[in-house]
Design an enzyme around this catalytic site. Structure first.
Site, PDB file in Angstrom:
ATOM      1  N   ASN A  26      62.466  62.959  31.195  1.00  0.00           N
ATOM      2  CA  ASN A  26      61.920  64.193  31.788  1.00  0.00           C
ATOM      3  C   ASN A  26      62.741  65.346  31.231  1.00  0.00           C
ATOM      4  O   ASN A  26      63.760  65.135  30.576  1.00  0.00           O
ATOM      5  CB  ASN A  26      61.947  64.142  33.321  1.00  0.00           C
ATOM      6  CG  ASN A  26      63.356  64.018  33.857  1.00  0.00           C
ATOM      7  OD1 ASN A  26      64.185  64.907  33.666  1.00  0.00           O
ATOM      8  ND2 ASN A  26      63.659  62.896  34.502  1.00  0.00           N
ATOM      9  N   VAL A  35      61.377  53.605  32.393  1.00  0.00           N
ATOM     10  CA  VAL A  35      62.059  53.401  31.116  1.00  0.00           C
ATOM     11  C   VAL A  35      63.381  54.166  31.093  1.00  0.00           C
ATOM     12  O   VAL A  35      64.417  53.650  30.654  1.00  0.00           O
ATOM     13  CB  VAL A  35      61.164  53.908  29.950  1.00  0.00           C
ATOM     14  CG1 VAL A  35      61.921  53.904  28.648  1.00  0.00           C
ATOM     15  CG2 VAL A  35      59.903  53.061  29.845  1.00  0.00           C
ATOM     16  N   ASP A  36      63.334  55.384  31.575  1.00  0.00           N
ATOM     17  CA  ASP A  36      64.498  56.271  31.575  1.00  0.00           C
ATOM     18  C   ASP A  36      65.654  55.624  32.349  1.00  0.00           C
ATOM     19  O   ASP A  36      66.799  55.549  31.851  1.00  0.00           O
ATOM     20  CB  ASP A  36      64.068  57.591  32.243  1.00  0.00           C
ATOM     21  CG  ASP A  36      64.947  58.762  31.881  1.00  0.00           C
ATOM     22  OD1 ASP A  36      65.852  58.594  31.040  1.00  0.00           O
ATOM     23  OD2 ASP A  36      64.731  59.854  32.456  1.00  0.00           O
TER      24      ASP A  36
HETATM   25  N1  AR6 Z   1      60.472  48.721  28.749  1.00  0.00           N
HETATM   26  C1  AR6 Z   1      59.234  49.049  28.321  1.00  0.00           C
HETATM   27  N2  AR6 Z   1      58.323  49.676  29.105  1.00  0.00           N
HETATM   28  C2  AR6 Z   1      58.679  49.971  30.371  1.00  0.00           C
HETATM   29  C3  AR6 Z   1      59.959  49.658  30.893  1.00  0.00           C
HETATM   30  C4  AR6 Z   1      60.873  49.004  30.027  1.00  0.00           C
HETATM   31  N3  AR6 Z   1      62.110  48.674  30.431  1.00  0.00           N
HETATM   32  N4  AR6 Z   1      60.007  50.097  32.199  1.00  0.00           N
HETATM   33  C5  AR6 Z   1      58.809  50.659  32.461  1.00  0.00           C
HETATM   34  N5  AR6 Z   1      58.007  50.563  31.379  1.00  0.00           N
HETATM   35  P1  AR6 Z   1      57.669  55.563  32.977  1.00  0.00           P
HETATM   36  P2  AR6 Z   1      56.490  58.201  32.306  1.00  0.00           P
HETATM   37  C6  AR6 Z   1      56.622  51.066  31.195  1.00  0.00           C
HETATM   38  O1  AR6 Z   1      57.407  55.792  34.431  1.00  0.00           O
HETATM   39  O2  AR6 Z   1      55.188  57.816  32.907  1.00  0.00           O
HETATM   40  C7  AR6 Z   1      61.052  58.707  34.794  1.00  0.00           C
HETATM   41  O3  AR6 Z   1      61.520  58.848  36.101  1.00  0.00           O
HETATM   42  C8  AR6 Z   1      55.845  51.419  32.437  1.00  0.00           C
HETATM   43  O4  AR6 Z   1      55.199  50.251  32.947  1.00  0.00           O
HETATM   44  O5  AR6 Z   1      58.978  55.007  32.576  1.00  0.00           O
HETATM   45  O6  AR6 Z   1      56.500  58.895  30.984  1.00  0.00           O
HETATM   46  C9  AR6 Z   1      61.473  59.859  33.886  1.00  0.00           C
HETATM   47  O7  AR6 Z   1      62.746  60.361  34.224  1.00  0.00           O
HETATM   48  C10 AR6 Z   1      54.853  52.440  31.888  1.00  0.00           C
HETATM   49  O8  AR6 Z   1      53.724  51.780  31.305  1.00  0.00           O
HETATM   50  O9  AR6 Z   1      57.510  56.956  32.136  1.00  0.00           O
HETATM   51  C11 AR6 Z   1      60.397  60.875  34.142  1.00  0.00           C
HETATM   52  O10 AR6 Z   1      60.666  61.655  35.289  1.00  0.00           O
HETATM   53  C12 AR6 Z   1      55.614  53.133  30.758  1.00  0.00           C
HETATM   54  O11 AR6 Z   1      56.734  52.297  30.490  1.00  0.00           O
HETATM   55  C13 AR6 Z   1      59.162  60.052  34.363  1.00  0.00           C
HETATM   56  O12 AR6 Z   1      59.635  58.782  34.835  1.00  0.00           O
HETATM   57  C14 AR6 Z   1      56.103  54.536  31.060  1.00  0.00           C
HETATM   58  O13 AR6 Z   1      56.492  54.623  32.434  1.00  0.00           O
HETATM   59  C15 AR6 Z   1      58.391  59.789  33.085  1.00  0.00           C
HETATM   60  O14 AR6 Z   1      57.199  59.112  33.384  1.00  0.00           O
END
Ligand code: AR6
Length: 174
Positions: A26, A35-36
């Protein structure tokens, strides 16, 4: 420069043996969930320290949506983390250009790093609410349309549904 080879894997982005892994960050660059959270947890405090330095030197007001910036990867197997800020999905406004920009800008930063392999998660498809099939099409089209020295772009999909959506998007753009 040619178009990179696109590969799909099901798995965890923090385990990827790539030159660079992309973080769905973010604009604060100070971490979060998904992921973050996983990248900062597994990569350790060096990543956050780099993020804080970047905030202090360049992004006091936050990294704008659609942009990307690199830090160390700390204890991750990768050399660098490229942090990009995806758009929150909106039903009333077309933000697909910003999502495509995340991929283009991350590849531009990867070129600056000299990275040959780059692993991407499905940016914006978690907390930011982007429907997976649409996000997959935008991601594949953006990578296909970018001139880069990166040789392999690996989409790392967390679950079966995401993997199937990216397979379908790849088939569409074949
Ligand atoms: N490896 C691969 N993919 C993953 C993993 C992992 N370890 N963990 C989750 N995913 P998101 P966004 C998938 O929420 O929507 C954070 O709080 C997950 O299933 O990580 O861009 C940041 O700080 C989904 O399909 O990212 C921001 O505030 C995808 O990765 C916000 O979330 C992305 O999910 C960003 O939201």
């Amino acid at each position: 420069m040619t178009a990179p080879t696109i590969t799909l894997v099901r798995g965890d982005i923090t385990e990827q043996d790539a030159d660079a892994v992309v973080n769905a960050a973010n604009s604060s660059l100070l971490g979060g969930g998904g992921v973050d959270g996983a990248i900062h947890r597994r990569g350790g405090p060096e990543i956050l320290a780099d993020c804080r330095r970047l905030r202090a030197s360049h992004y006091g007001k936050g990294l704008p949506t659609g942009r990307a910036v690199a830090t160390t990867a700390g204890r991750l197997p990768a050399r660098n983390v490229i942090h990009t800020v995806g758009p929150v999905h909106s039903a009333s406004e077309d933000r697909s250009g910003l999502l495509a920009s995340c991929y283009r800008e991350s590849l531009r930063v990867a070129d600056e790093l000299g990275a040959a392999t780059v692993a991407f998660p499905a940016v914006s498809t978690g907390v930011y609410g982007w429907p997976m099939a649409d996000a997959a099409r935008i991601a594949v089209a953006a990578v296909r349309g970018t001139e880069t020295s990166v040789r392999e772009v690996r989409f790392v999909l967390f679950d079966e549904a995401a993997y199937i959506a990216f397979q379908a998007a790849l088939a569409e753009y074949a």
